[in-house]
Design a protein around this motif. Structure first.
Motif, PDB file in Angstrom:
ATOM      1  N   ASN A 233       0.859  -1.184   0.000  1.00 50.59           N
ATOM      2  CA  ASN A 233       0.000   0.000   0.000  1.00 50.59           C
ATOM      3  C   ASN A 233       0.896   1.234   0.000  1.00 50.59           C
ATOM      4  O   ASN A 233       1.471   1.589   1.031  1.00 50.59           O
ATOM      5  CB  ASN A 233      -0.910  -0.003   1.229  1.00 50.59           C
ATOM      6  N   ILE A 240      -2.573  -3.313   7.767  1.00 53.46           N
ATOM      7  CA  ILE A 240      -3.626  -3.978   8.514  1.00 53.46           C
ATOM      8  C   ILE A 240      -3.492  -5.492   8.306  1.00 53.46           C
ATOM      9  O   ILE A 240      -2.717  -5.929   7.446  1.00 53.46           O
ATOM     10  CB  ILE A 240      -5.010  -3.465   8.066  1.00 53.46           C
ATOM     11  N   PRO A 241      -4.197  -6.310   9.079  1.00 53.35           N
ATOM     12  CA  PRO A 241      -4.023  -7.771   8.962  1.00 53.35           C
ATOM     13  C   PRO A 241      -4.182  -8.330   7.559  1.00 53.35           C
ATOM     14  O   PRO A 241      -3.415  -9.203   7.148  1.00 53.35           O
ATOM     15  CB  PRO A 241      -5.082  -8.319   9.916  1.00 53.35           C
ATOM     16  N   SER A 242      -5.169  -7.845   6.793  1.00 50.37           N
ATOM     17  CA  SER A 242      -5.343  -8.373   5.434  1.00 50.37           C
ATOM     18  C   SER A 242      -4.162  -8.003   4.545  1.00 50.37           C
ATOM     19  O   SER A 242      -3.711  -8.806   3.712  1.00 50.37           O
ATOM     20  CB  SER A 242      -6.644  -7.840   4.830  1.00 50.37           C
ATOM     21  N   GLU A 243      -3.626  -6.810   4.720  1.00 43.07           N
ATOM     22  CA  GLU A 243      -2.460  -6.400   3.943  1.00 43.07           C
ATOM     23  C   GLU A 243      -1.208  -7.159   4.396  1.00 43.07           C
ATOM     24  O   GLU A 243      -0.319  -7.438   3.579  1.00 43.07           O
ATOM     25  CB  GLU A 243      -2.251  -4.894   4.074  1.00 43.07           C
ATOM     26  N   GLN A 244      -1.132  -7.474   5.654  1.00 40.48           N
ATOM     27  CA  GLN A 244      -0.007  -8.288   6.127  1.00 40.48           C
ATOM     28  C   GLN A 244      -0.026  -9.672   5.482  1.00 40.48           C
ATOM     29  O   GLN A 244       1.030 -10.219   5.131  1.00 40.48           O
ATOM     30  CB  GLN A 244      -0.062  -8.407   7.649  1.00 40.48           C
ATOM     31  N   GLU A 245      -1.206 -10.235   5.334  1.00 38.47           N
ATOM     32  CA  GLU A 245      -1.303 -11.538   4.681  1.00 38.47           C
ATOM     33  C   GLU A 245      -0.895 -11.440   3.211  1.00 38.47           C
ATOM     34  O   GLU A 245      -0.261 -12.366   2.674  1.00 38.47           O
ATOM     35  CB  GLU A 245      -2.735 -12.065   4.789  1.00 38.47           C
ATOM     36  N   SER A 246      -1.233 -10.339   2.552  1.00 37.55           N
ATOM     37  CA  SER A 246      -0.802 -10.147   1.161  1.00 37.55           C
ATOM     38  C   SER A 246       0.719 -10.048   1.069  1.00 37.55           C
ATOM     39  O   SER A 246       1.328 -10.595   0.144  1.00 37.55           O
ATOM     40  CB  SER A 246      -1.447  -8.880   0.581  1.00 37.55           C
ATOM     41  N   ARG A 248       2.854 -11.408   3.199  1.00 34.25           N
ATOM     42  CA  ARG A 248       3.391 -12.744   3.464  1.00 34.25           C
ATOM     43  C   ARG A 248       3.308 -13.629   2.214  1.00 34.25           C
ATOM     44  O   ARG A 248       4.253 -14.365   1.891  1.00 34.25           O
ATOM     45  CB  ARG A 248       2.630 -13.389   4.618  1.00 34.25           C
ATOM     46  N   THR A 249       2.195 -13.545   1.506  1.00 31.85           N
ATOM     47  CA  THR A 249       2.044 -14.326   0.282  1.00 31.85           C
ATOM     48  C   THR A 249       3.062 -13.915  -0.769  1.00 31.85           C
ATOM     49  O   THR A 249       3.641 -14.763  -1.461  1.00 31.85           O
ATOM     50  CB  THR A 249       0.621 -14.168  -0.266  1.00 31.85           C
TER      51      THR A 249
END
Length: 442
Positions: A233, A240-246, A248-249
């Motif tokens: 971003n 945020i958590p959803s962006e952290q998962e992105s 990590r992927t």
């Protein structure tokens, strides 16, 4: 009626007669004594539910001792049978030896002795000590504070105030890594913070070779945070958590991870990083060097394949030489390999590969610290037994970049556990506001 009575026993199956072996058949005045003697009818063969085997029912024909061809054929069959038995037995013996050697190779005998003494007896009961208690870190006593996720492992530093915080590695051979290290620089020593670590294993037996941890200069943590956050971003200061998962992927994806780390390693201003490598068993410089050289060879081969797959140039234009086929790159590779000429790397020794902002690679080596040695969290202790030695430097940034990419990006890396550990560390730092990473390091 008389014919019906005589035919009834004949309709009974052999199995029913077998199940009723005590039945007597007596002659009567309506039957002929010669045709039906008063005897006990026993089953001709035992009852079984198995399907009869025709090969077992037919005995093997006897061999004529005067038939030379038949004797030769029988001898060949017997020899073939015994050879097959010997092959199977040999394969089983080899597999058993290999499995035994693999188990012995992976068992750390040094950690098996003091298992029974890890607990304390209080009033006849045994109070188990926390994990890590009674261990040492490069000659320093380790103490554990708390339990669970909030547990902290500290090592006392003799001769100095303060303690070194440690991180568990997951192997008993090298149980701990320091949270921070200090590496010599032009203006003294610079502090580096652990980003993530993992164990490098080889072969299908998962034989442990060394533990590798990636460190980032503490002063550059905010730069790394900004790079990671803006990758997901561009307008955010934290994820945020959803962006952290992105994130990590992306760090674990073969293609996106290579692109991400290429941009970070070539970013401006540069980020100083280092790899701390600790062997889990006795080895030498040549073995460690061969692993890095093999990784560099794979990366250059991939680059040549991509260049070969590129569209052909128009007639009259000469295709440019790849950066990994140039003469200066070959000279840089020879210089890198010459740094590891001779030398032993015993279990517990430290090899550090540090990458400066301009891509220059420095190779440091530190002997295993004896018990009771002074502060080994610093790699610059002049005159001590654990004094760090600068093996040399390589000025070509392609060498350091390829070694870093061999751990972090691409489909196959040197240590998948190390890549996952670094990815988790990056996600953790990206989940905090930019600039907060330095304040968390004491």
């Amino acid at each position: 009626m008389q014919s019906l009575t005589r035919s009834t026993p004949r309709l009974l199956s052999r199995r029913l007669l077998t199940l009723r072996p005590q039945q007597f058949r007596c002659a009567s005045r309506y039957s002929s004594p010669d045709a039906r003697p008063s005897t006990l009818v026993a089953p001709t063969e035992p009852f079984t539910f198995r399907t009869p085997d025709a090969s077992l029912a037919t005995p093997h024909p006897e061999i004529n001792p005067y038939d030379a061809a038949a004797l030769r054929t029988a001898a060949l069959e017997k020899r073939r049978y015994h050879l097959q038995r010997m092959r199977f037995a040999g394969i089983g013996l080899v597999l058993s030896l290999l499995m035994t050697a693999g188990v012995v190779w992976n068992v750390d005998l040094d950690q098996m002795g003091p298992v029974e003494g890890t607990g304390k007896k209080t009033g006849g009961l045994r109070a188990d000590a926390p994990s890590g208690a009674g261990q040492t870190f490069q000659g320093k006593e380790v103490k554990v504070l708390g339990r669970g996720e909030g547990k902290k492992i500290l090592a006392k530093v003799e001769g100095e105030e303060g303690e070194v915080e440690l991180v568990e590695t997951g192997t008993s051979s090298v149980p701990h890594f320091p949270r921070t290290i200090r590496i010599p620089a032009a203006a003294g020593e610079e502090q580096y913070t652990l980003l993530g670590l993992g164990i490098r294993t080889v072969s299908f037996l998962s034989i442990q070779v060394y533990v590798a941890g990636m460190y980032v200069r503490t002063a550059d943590l905010s730069k790394l945070q900004a790079q990671l956050i803006h990758t997901v971003n561009p307008m955010a200061s934290t994820l945020i958590p959803s962006e952290q998962e992105s994130l990590r992927t992306a760090l674990l994806d073969p293609t996106r991870s290579a692109e991400l780390w290429q941009s970070i390693l070539s970013a401006s201003p540069e980020i100083h990083t280092a790899w701390r490598v600790v062997p889990t068993r006795n080895t030498d410089f040549a073995h460690l060097r061969d692993g890095w050289v093999t990784g560099i060879g794979k990366r250059t081969a991939e680059a040549r394949q991509l260049a070969a797959a590129a569209p052909a140039l128009p007639a009259g234009q000469v295709k440019a030489i790849s950066q990994y086929e140039a003469e200066d790159f070959g000279l840089a590779m020879k210089g890198f390999m010459s740094l590891f000429a001779g030398g032993k790397a015993p279990k517990g020794s430290v090899m550090i590969l540090s990458r400066k902002g301009n891509g220059v690679l420095d190779v440091w080596f530190q002997e295993k610290a004896p018990s009771g040695a002074p502060d080994e969290s610093s790699v610059a202790k002049a005159g001590s037994k654990t004094e760090v030695k600068l093996l040399g430097s390589v000025g070509d940034d392609r060498i350091s970049r390829l070694i870093w990419m061999n751990y972090l990006g691409g489909e196959k890396v040197s240590s998948e556990a190390a890549r996952k550990g670094v990815a988790e560390g990056c996600v953790t730092f990206a989940g905090r506001p930019v600039g907060s990473g330095e304040g968390m390091v004491s």
